[in-house]
Motif scaffolding. Sequence first.
Motif, PDB file in Angstrom:
ATOM      1  N   PRO A  89       0.641  -1.251   0.209  1.00  0.00           N
ATOM      2  CA  PRO A  89      -0.349   0.011   0.081  1.00  0.00           C
ATOM      3  C   PRO A  89       0.738   1.151   0.502  1.00  0.00           C
ATOM      4  O   PRO A  89       1.474   1.303   1.235  1.00  0.00           O
ATOM      5  CB  PRO A  89      -1.090  -0.279   1.763  1.00  0.00           C
ATOM      6  N   LYS A  90       1.013   2.479  -0.829  1.00  0.00           N
ATOM      7  CA  LYS A  90       1.573   3.040  -1.214  1.00  0.00           C
ATOM      8  C   LYS A  90       1.001   4.571  -0.513  1.00  0.00           C
ATOM      9  O   LYS A  90       1.834   5.530  -0.531  1.00  0.00           O
ATOM     10  CB  LYS A  90       1.633   3.936  -2.846  1.00  0.00           C
ATOM     11  N   ASP A  91      -0.113   4.399   0.331  1.00  0.00           N
ATOM     12  CA  ASP A  91      -0.521   5.622   0.975  1.00  0.00           C
ATOM     13  C   ASP A  91       0.083   5.528   2.179  1.00  0.00           C
ATOM     14  O   ASP A  91       0.726   4.800   2.567  1.00  0.00           O
ATOM     15  CB  ASP A  91      -2.301   5.772   0.721  1.00  0.00           C
ATOM     16  N   ARG A  92       0.381   6.921   2.680  1.00  0.00           N
ATOM     17  CA  ARG A  92       0.506   8.017   3.894  1.00  0.00           C
ATOM     18  C   ARG A  92       1.223   6.607   4.871  1.00  0.00           C
ATOM     19  O   ARG A  92       2.447   6.872   5.258  1.00  0.00           O
ATOM     20  CB  ARG A  92      -0.785   6.685   5.889  1.00  0.00           C
ATOM     21  N   LEU A  93       3.083   7.150   3.293  1.00  0.00           N
ATOM     22  CA  LEU A  93       4.174   6.425   3.544  1.00  0.00           C
ATOM     23  C   LEU A  93       4.738   7.622   3.313  1.00  0.00           C
ATOM     24  O   LEU A  93       4.873   8.837   2.216  1.00  0.00           O
ATOM     25  CB  LEU A  93       4.824   5.621   3.121  1.00  0.00           C
ATOM     26  N   LEU A  94       5.371   8.156   4.894  1.00  0.00           N
ATOM     27  CA  LEU A  94       6.049   9.549   4.672  1.00  0.00           C
ATOM     28  C   LEU A  94       7.817   9.643   4.226  1.00  0.00           C
ATOM     29  O   LEU A  94       8.173   8.838   5.053  1.00  0.00           O
ATOM     30  CB  LEU A  94       5.625  10.101   5.944  1.00  0.00           C
ATOM     31  N   VAL A  95       8.157   9.845   4.013  1.00  0.00           N
ATOM     32  CA  VAL A  95       9.597   9.765   2.977  1.00  0.00           C
ATOM     33  C   VAL A  95      10.203  11.304   3.625  1.00  0.00           C
ATOM     34  O   VAL A  95       9.793  12.060   3.684  1.00  0.00           O
ATOM     35  CB  VAL A  95      10.474   9.642   1.893  1.00  0.00           C
ATOM     36  N   PHE A 125       5.856  12.852   0.610  1.00  0.00           N
ATOM     37  CA  PHE A 125       4.876  11.715   0.636  1.00  0.00           C
ATOM     38  C   PHE A 125       4.802  10.426  -0.428  1.00  0.00           C
ATOM     39  O   PHE A 125       4.905  11.115  -1.800  1.00  0.00           O
ATOM     40  CB  PHE A 125       2.966  12.163   1.076  1.00  0.00           C
ATOM     41  N   PHE A 126       5.475   9.744  -0.462  1.00  0.00           N
ATOM     42  CA  PHE A 126       6.123   8.404  -1.527  1.00  0.00           C
ATOM     43  C   PHE A 126       4.387   8.285  -2.993  1.00  0.00           C
ATOM     44  O   PHE A 126       4.921   8.461  -3.899  1.00  0.00           O
ATOM     45  CB  PHE A 126       5.955   7.344  -0.059  1.00  0.00           C
TER      46      PHE A 126
END
Length: 832
Positions: free
Chosen positions: A469-475, A691-692
């Motif tokens: 899942p690519k949402d809510r990934l903070l880089v 955000f990714f």
Amino acid sequence: MIKDTLKVTLRGALNRRTFTLINVVGLTMGLTAFILIALYVHYERSYDKFYPDSERIHRVAVTSKIDEQTTGSVLTPAPLADEAVEHIEGVEKATRILHTGYPVIRANGKAISEELFFRVDSNFFEIFPQRVVAGDDVSPLGEMGEMAITESAAIRYFGSAENAVGKIMTIDHMYDVRVTAVLADPPLNTHFQFEFLLQNDAWKMGDESWFHNMFHTYLLLEPGADIAAIEERVNRWAHVRMAEDAELMLGVSYDELAKRFSEYGFTLQPLESIHLNSRLQYELGENGDGRYLSLFELIALAILLVSLANFTNLATARSSTRALEIGVRKTLGADRFALLKQFFVESVSLSLIATLLAGAVVSVVLPFFNEFVERPLAYEPLTDWRHALFTLALAVLAGVVAGLYPALALSAFKPADALRGGVPVGRKRAYFRSALVVGQFTVSIALIAAAFVAFSQADYLREKDLGFPKDRLLVIQKTDDLTENQNQFKREIVALPNVQSATKLNGVPGHTFPGWAWRLARYEDYERAGAREIADSLIAETGVKFADRDRSVVTFWVALADEDFLETFGVRLHEGRFIEPGSARDSLQIVVNRTAAAAFGDEFGVGERLVPPGAPKKTGPPHEVVGVVEDFHFESLYEPIRPMIIGFGRHSIHGKVIVARLGKGDAEETIAQIEEIWNRLQKEQRFEYFFFDEEFARIHRAELRLGVIAGMFSGLAIFVASLGLLGLAAYSAERRSKEIGVRKALGASATGLVARLVGEYVVWTLIATVISAPLSYFAFERWLSQFPNHIALSSAPFLLAAALALVIAAAVVVSQALRAALDNPVNALRYE
């Protein structure tokens, strides 16, 4: 004489106001689209052409194919540059560029992680000359520890270019360098944007192996050099040198390696073509795409031709109404040349008016267009003679092309026929007008379908399952600058209520990870390298079982992470376990994806040992495969899923980013809390993040941009075509007014008359669909095939495009036909 011709032209235009307005508006729209796209295309094709010897500069790229796995990279081995100059005939000079990451530069109380930092050879300016604003303009990088910076960087750190010269800047707390020159900022239309150029000669970056590809190598060829011959010489020399290194670095003879590498070689890329034609790994910047540029050129030409077809169609349609005028003028002595001149003056005059209006429209919309295409395009025909000449040439050419057929057709009328009662329309001219309308709608339907396909492909890339899942990934970027505080930073952010987990990583999925050739560990490799004692101790201590099958070599893309990678990203484990830190040998644990396991064959699995590049003595113990994960997209969707190794990133330098998965709480509040922790632990450097999912969408925005552009201009094309259809329908209704009046007087209904008038236009649209659909399908199928991940092309885009074109055409024609059908027949028959 010219004055009289212009008077006649103006009088005729005013007498035919409706048709004049249709022609001018249609031409204005077509010319506006053409000018906008021409500005964009010209800018894209101008990249790197400002260098004095740009046509002689070539970049070396590497292409390899292992089994069915093809890889292209712009990184080359360290010795290539010097040995090319020394041994390859036709190479005049060579220079290298090295990108070593994003160091933190400290100077004048500031500490900034700089992305546009590069090391270059001291002869860099001999191939890529730069304008020196301040400092040493003779030999800016002549000695050890010297650096040239751009004017923007100088102002950022020291306030001005002059203040920067001679100042000391500290790189990563490791060494000090002196600013010797301040350079003008490089133009935006170059594939290589930089702000810091550090002299590379004094640092031995990379060894002399031909299997360690680290440098961007550029060759300046001799004038008139044979590119193909030089490329062949480079490959012949490189293969000799690589054969010497193969056994040492990979434990495999070059002949055995060549069996696995069905293709391996160096290619020369012309500098001027890099921006549009290179999408290899480790590019120095985000390049354009020549495929899209060619499509934009076709779109611009198509819209212009649609608008020119309107003029031609309406002029030929009204030929019978001008027959009397032509007959009188010929009777009074006008020859065909005089008539041709009159008609060309009419068409060129309308074209000039339309061009002036188009220029005004371009000036208004250009800022918005620039923002969309992210380019600093300029259109200044009043101050730039090249723009003025282009505009004038475009106006004249458009006028001549639009008026050519009508002028030849009208001037050929015989005066006797014209004065006897007009010239019949004729089957040939009717066919010609029909062909023009069909052509217009063929183009319009193709453009509408292109917009649907591009939007669908963009939506597919945006919504495709990446394997996690690519949402809510903070880089959080540049976390390696935290050094000894990195682990504490991670612990503190994981303790926040809205942070579910976090992991350290040496890169970000969607971007390129480093690629190395790995092989199965074999006992005889250690024995041959004089490292038998290492192998024996491995057997005694760990019970390692060496491979007894062939020496398989596979290129892996390597990610370094910590034990929380799976939880944070949500990548699924297929077999075995993930990395478990805590032992002295945890850095030798690796996990591979299923594509990597398949590359070694069905027998490969958990417990296998792999050896990275280098002699056994140098690499030491082999790495143990402790697990296999399901495939996931760790690069952009422009690339297929390739073999990947996930190793343990023990040191802070391996954690270039920390990726945190956020919960469903307030993201802005969480980011503020993370920034507060950052500022406490790293006071000198600013907090940077993204955000990714937003970054991944940005990487794939080309298709969305194509869809928007195709959508805008397909709408414009259908609008222009509809304008012409409106004029034709209005003229047809006017010409057939007596016929309609008679039919109504004999009892024909309005519905029947409308159906009769609309029928032929519907047939034209259907013919256009039949022509457009197969041609467009073939073109779109070829375009989509260039993407490893793409939609399945169906008939839906073409059916939707045809339906939309049919509805618009019917609505336009019905509006005119209905007005004629509802008119009182007395109005048409009163003078009979």
